[in-house]
Write a protein that holds these residues in place. Sequence first.
Motif, PDB file in Angstrom:
ATOM      1  N   PHE A 180       0.843  -1.204   0.000  1.00  0.00           N
ATOM      2  CA  PHE A 180       0.000   0.000   0.000  1.00  0.00           C
ATOM      3  C   PHE A 180       0.871   1.244   0.000  1.00  0.00           C
ATOM      4  O   PHE A 180       1.879   1.302   0.709  1.00  0.00           O
ATOM      5  CB  PHE A 180      -0.888   0.017   1.255  1.00  0.00           C
ATOM      6  CG  PHE A 180      -1.732  -1.214   1.391  1.00  0.00           C
ATOM      7  CD1 PHE A 180      -2.991  -1.271   0.823  1.00  0.00           C
ATOM      8  CD2 PHE A 180      -1.254  -2.340   2.074  1.00  0.00           C
ATOM      9  CE1 PHE A 180      -3.770  -2.417   0.928  1.00  0.00           C
ATOM     10  CE2 PHE A 180      -2.018  -3.487   2.186  1.00  0.00           C
ATOM     11  CZ  PHE A 180      -3.288  -3.528   1.608  1.00  0.00           C
ATOM     12  N   GLU A 191      -3.597   5.934  -0.232  1.00  0.00           N
ATOM     13  CA  GLU A 191      -4.481   5.038  -0.987  1.00  0.00           C
ATOM     14  C   GLU A 191      -5.760   4.730  -0.220  1.00  0.00           C
ATOM     15  O   GLU A 191      -5.764   4.760   1.016  1.00  0.00           O
ATOM     16  CB  GLU A 191      -3.770   3.693  -1.212  1.00  0.00           C
ATOM     17  CG  GLU A 191      -3.023   3.578  -2.518  1.00  0.00           C
ATOM     18  CD  GLU A 191      -2.738   2.123  -2.859  1.00  0.00           C
ATOM     19  OE1 GLU A 191      -3.342   1.625  -3.806  1.00  0.00           O
ATOM     20  OE2 GLU A 191      -1.904   1.509  -2.167  1.00  0.00           O
ATOM     21  N   VAL A 228      -8.283   1.484  -0.127  1.00  0.00           N
ATOM     22  CA  VAL A 228      -8.352   0.116  -0.640  1.00  0.00           C
ATOM     23  C   VAL A 228      -9.402  -0.675   0.150  1.00  0.00           C
ATOM     24  O   VAL A 228      -9.476  -0.574   1.375  1.00  0.00           O
ATOM     25  CB  VAL A 228      -6.984  -0.596  -0.485  1.00  0.00           C
ATOM     26  CG1 VAL A 228      -7.017  -1.982  -1.123  1.00  0.00           C
ATOM     27  CG2 VAL A 228      -5.857   0.236  -1.081  1.00  0.00           C
ATOM     28  N   THR A 274      -3.680   6.642   4.313  1.00  0.00           N
ATOM     29  CA  THR A 274      -4.075   5.410   3.633  1.00  0.00           C
ATOM     30  C   THR A 274      -5.236   4.810   4.421  1.00  0.00           C
ATOM     31  O   THR A 274      -5.135   4.670   5.640  1.00  0.00           O
ATOM     32  CB  THR A 274      -2.901   4.405   3.640  1.00  0.00           C
ATOM     33  OG1 THR A 274      -1.757   5.056   3.098  1.00  0.00           O
ATOM     34  CG2 THR A 274      -3.219   3.153   2.849  1.00  0.00           C
ATOM     35  N   GLU A 314     -11.500   2.307  -5.513  1.00  0.00           N
ATOM     36  CA  GLU A 314     -11.093   1.914  -6.862  1.00  0.00           C
ATOM     37  C   GLU A 314     -10.374   0.572  -6.784  1.00  0.00           C
ATOM     38  O   GLU A 314     -10.704  -0.359  -7.505  1.00  0.00           O
ATOM     39  CB  GLU A 314     -10.161   2.971  -7.471  1.00  0.00           C
ATOM     40  CG  GLU A 314     -10.853   4.291  -7.814  1.00  0.00           C
ATOM     41  CD  GLU A 314     -11.959   4.119  -8.851  1.00  0.00           C
ATOM     42  OE1 GLU A 314     -11.763   3.380  -9.824  1.00  0.00           O
ATOM     43  OE2 GLU A 314     -13.039   4.726  -8.665  1.00  0.00           O
ATOM     44  N   ARG A 315      -9.411   0.479  -5.876  1.00  0.00           N
ATOM     45  CA  ARG A 315      -8.652  -0.771  -5.750  1.00  0.00           C
ATOM     46  C   ARG A 315      -9.335  -1.717  -4.763  1.00  0.00           C
ATOM     47  O   ARG A 315      -9.710  -1.310  -3.663  1.00  0.00           O
ATOM     48  CB  ARG A 315      -7.237  -0.449  -5.249  1.00  0.00           C
ATOM     49  CG  ARG A 315      -6.360  -1.674  -5.081  1.00  0.00           C
ATOM     50  CD  ARG A 315      -4.974  -1.283  -4.615  1.00  0.00           C
ATOM     51  NE  ARG A 315      -4.240  -2.439  -4.173  1.00  0.00           N
ATOM     52  CZ  ARG A 315      -3.173  -2.375  -3.386  1.00  0.00           C
ATOM     53  NH1 ARG A 315      -2.690  -1.197  -2.980  1.00  0.00           N
ATOM     54  NH2 ARG A 315      -2.555  -3.478  -3.017  1.00  0.00           N
ATOM     55  N   ILE A 363      -9.064  -5.699  -3.044  1.00  0.00           N
ATOM     56  CA  ILE A 363      -8.317  -6.946  -2.835  1.00  0.00           C
ATOM     57  C   ILE A 363      -9.331  -8.012  -2.431  1.00  0.00           C
ATOM     58  O   ILE A 363     -10.153  -7.785  -1.542  1.00  0.00           O
ATOM     59  CB  ILE A 363      -7.246  -6.774  -1.738  1.00  0.00           C
ATOM     60  CG1 ILE A 363      -6.204  -5.741  -2.180  1.00  0.00           C
ATOM     61  CG2 ILE A 363      -6.584  -8.114  -1.404  1.00  0.00           C
ATOM     62  CD1 ILE A 363      -5.134  -5.428  -1.137  1.00  0.00           C
ATOM     63  N   ASP A 410      -6.228  -8.650  -6.862  1.00  0.00           N
ATOM     64  CA  ASP A 410      -5.875  -7.322  -6.342  1.00  0.00           C
ATOM     65  C   ASP A 410      -5.872  -6.415  -7.572  1.00  0.00           C
ATOM     66  O   ASP A 410      -4.918  -6.431  -8.348  1.00  0.00           O
ATOM     67  CB  ASP A 410      -4.491  -7.392  -5.682  1.00  0.00           C
ATOM     68  CG  ASP A 410      -4.042  -6.051  -5.106  1.00  0.00           C
ATOM     69  OD1 ASP A 410      -4.691  -5.028  -5.378  1.00  0.00           O
ATOM     70  OD2 ASP A 410      -3.025  -6.049  -4.375  1.00  0.00           O
ATOM     71  N   ALA A 411      -6.977  -5.711  -7.794  1.00  0.00           N
ATOM     72  CA  ALA A 411      -7.119  -4.981  -9.058  1.00  0.00           C
ATOM     73  C   ALA A 411      -8.153  -3.874  -8.924  1.00  0.00           C
ATOM     74  O   ALA A 411      -8.751  -3.689  -7.861  1.00  0.00           O
ATOM     75  CB  ALA A 411      -7.551  -5.946 -10.160  1.00  0.00           C
ATOM     76  N   ASN A 412      -8.387  -3.176 -10.033  1.00  0.00           N
ATOM     77  CA  ASN A 412      -9.430  -2.161 -10.057  1.00  0.00           C
ATOM     78  C   ASN A 412     -10.800  -2.840  -9.912  1.00  0.00           C
ATOM     79  O   ASN A 412     -11.005  -3.939 -10.424  1.00  0.00           O
ATOM     80  CB  ASN A 412      -9.350  -1.383 -11.375  1.00  0.00           C
ATOM     81  CG  ASN A 412     -10.384  -0.280 -11.411  1.00  0.00           C
ATOM     82  OD1 ASN A 412     -11.539  -0.497 -11.795  1.00  0.00           O
ATOM     83  ND2 ASN A 412      -9.988   0.905 -10.981  1.00  0.00           N
ATOM     84  N   LYS A 413     -11.724  -2.149  -9.244  1.00  0.00           N
ATOM     85  CA  LYS A 413     -13.046  -2.745  -8.975  1.00  0.00           C
ATOM     86  C   LYS A 413     -13.744  -3.242 -10.239  1.00  0.00           C
ATOM     87  O   LYS A 413     -14.442  -4.245 -10.217  1.00  0.00           O
ATOM     88  CB  LYS A 413     -13.932  -1.738  -8.240  1.00  0.00           C
ATOM     89  CG  LYS A 413     -14.213  -0.466  -9.027  1.00  0.00           C
ATOM     90  CD  LYS A 413     -14.994   0.533  -8.198  1.00  0.00           C
ATOM     91  CE  LYS A 413     -15.093   1.860  -8.917  1.00  0.00           C
ATOM     92  NZ  LYS A 413     -15.660   2.913  -8.076  1.00  0.00           N
ATOM     93  N   GLU A 425     -12.438  -4.539 -12.925  1.00  0.00           N
ATOM     94  CA  GLU A 425     -11.904  -5.862 -13.308  1.00  0.00           C
ATOM     95  C   GLU A 425     -12.448  -6.937 -12.375  1.00  0.00           C
ATOM     96  O   GLU A 425     -12.812  -8.021 -12.797  1.00  0.00           O
ATOM     97  CB  GLU A 425     -10.377  -5.860 -13.190  1.00  0.00           C
ATOM     98  CG  GLU A 425      -9.667  -5.139 -14.302  1.00  0.00           C
ATOM     99  CD  GLU A 425      -8.182  -5.060 -14.025  1.00  0.00           C
ATOM    100  OE1 GLU A 425      -7.555  -6.115 -13.821  1.00  0.00           O
ATOM    101  OE2 GLU A 425      -7.654  -3.928 -13.984  1.00  0.00           O
TER     102      GLU A 425
END
Length: 271
Positions: free
Chosen positions: A27, A31, A33, A189, A205-206, A208, A218-221, A223
């Motif tokens: 991280f 951010e 997350v 964060t 956005e991110r 996990i 672990d990607a953009n929402k 995806e």
Amino acid sequence: MSFLTLKDVSFQYPNGFKAVNQVNMSFERGEAVAIIGQNGAGKTTTVKMMNGLQKPTEGDVLVDGWNTKDYTTAQISRKVGYVFQNPDDQIFHNDVYSEIEFGPKNLGLSPEQVEENVMKSAELAGVVPFLKENPYNLPYSMRKFVTIASVIAMNSSVIILDEPTAGQDLKALERLSNLIKTLNDEGKTVITITHDIEFVVHHFERVIVMANQQVIADANKREIFWDFDILEKAMLKQPHISRLSNSLKIDGDILEITELTERLKRKTAKV
Ligand SMILES: Nc1ncnc2c1ncn2[C@@H]1O[C@H](COP(=O)(O)OP(=O)(O)OP(=O)(O)O)[C@@H](O)[C@H]1O
Ligand SMILES: [Mg+2]
């Protein structure tokens, strides 16, 4: 190097159960997350290793250059604050004010600074009217905000919220959104564990995804919520609007109502 890194981390409970198995994640400062996944996936155990409440039985957790193995939880929690999943595991004072002031007081801040931190975080968490109350006289949802305030008051760079959405009504969810945004805007964060997929879509956005004691994505929402393989593995549902778009056969990996209306407008304009 990232501000917070989990490197090949595993955690085995004393009864022999491996609750986290070879997890990697990192991280950056500032951010936001979300961590999602079924009950028992290993989410809480993972985040407890981020502030030293648990030390990995394999691998390393690095916080701002410190290996958590070499520091106490009290030292690490100056950098990473963790709000417990169950507020009753965290609260131990008889009034809300004392509960919130405990952290900043222990940091050795001046009385004026302590008071400023307490009032700022109490306001952000919406608990100012209850400062003199016994936390146990407050409903569960409000006790959760008391614990959030007491962690925010320590002004750590990372704040972990473990299931803050559980049992909260719409008004409380709005307060939570505002709180996460404010902390983020301050450069902190914010890592949030939640089962509320709609909340994830609107605020992060991110994402996990954990399943069976491991990180499976672990990607953009966008995806994540349009990868049916991941959703099946983690036993997760798509957000409402995605499901609706899917059944209407509207492409574009839609997540939000505004995206769907935009698509529909364009579609009808073509007809
Ligand atoms: N003290 C313990 N001793 C042994 N096993 C434990 C202990 N605490 C948790 N576990 C087990 O470890 C696994 C992971 O637990 P964890 O609390 O990290 O999951 P989680 O993803 O946070 O789940 P939830 O969504 O229910 O909060 C679970 O199967 C749980 O039963
Ligand atoms: Mg948990």
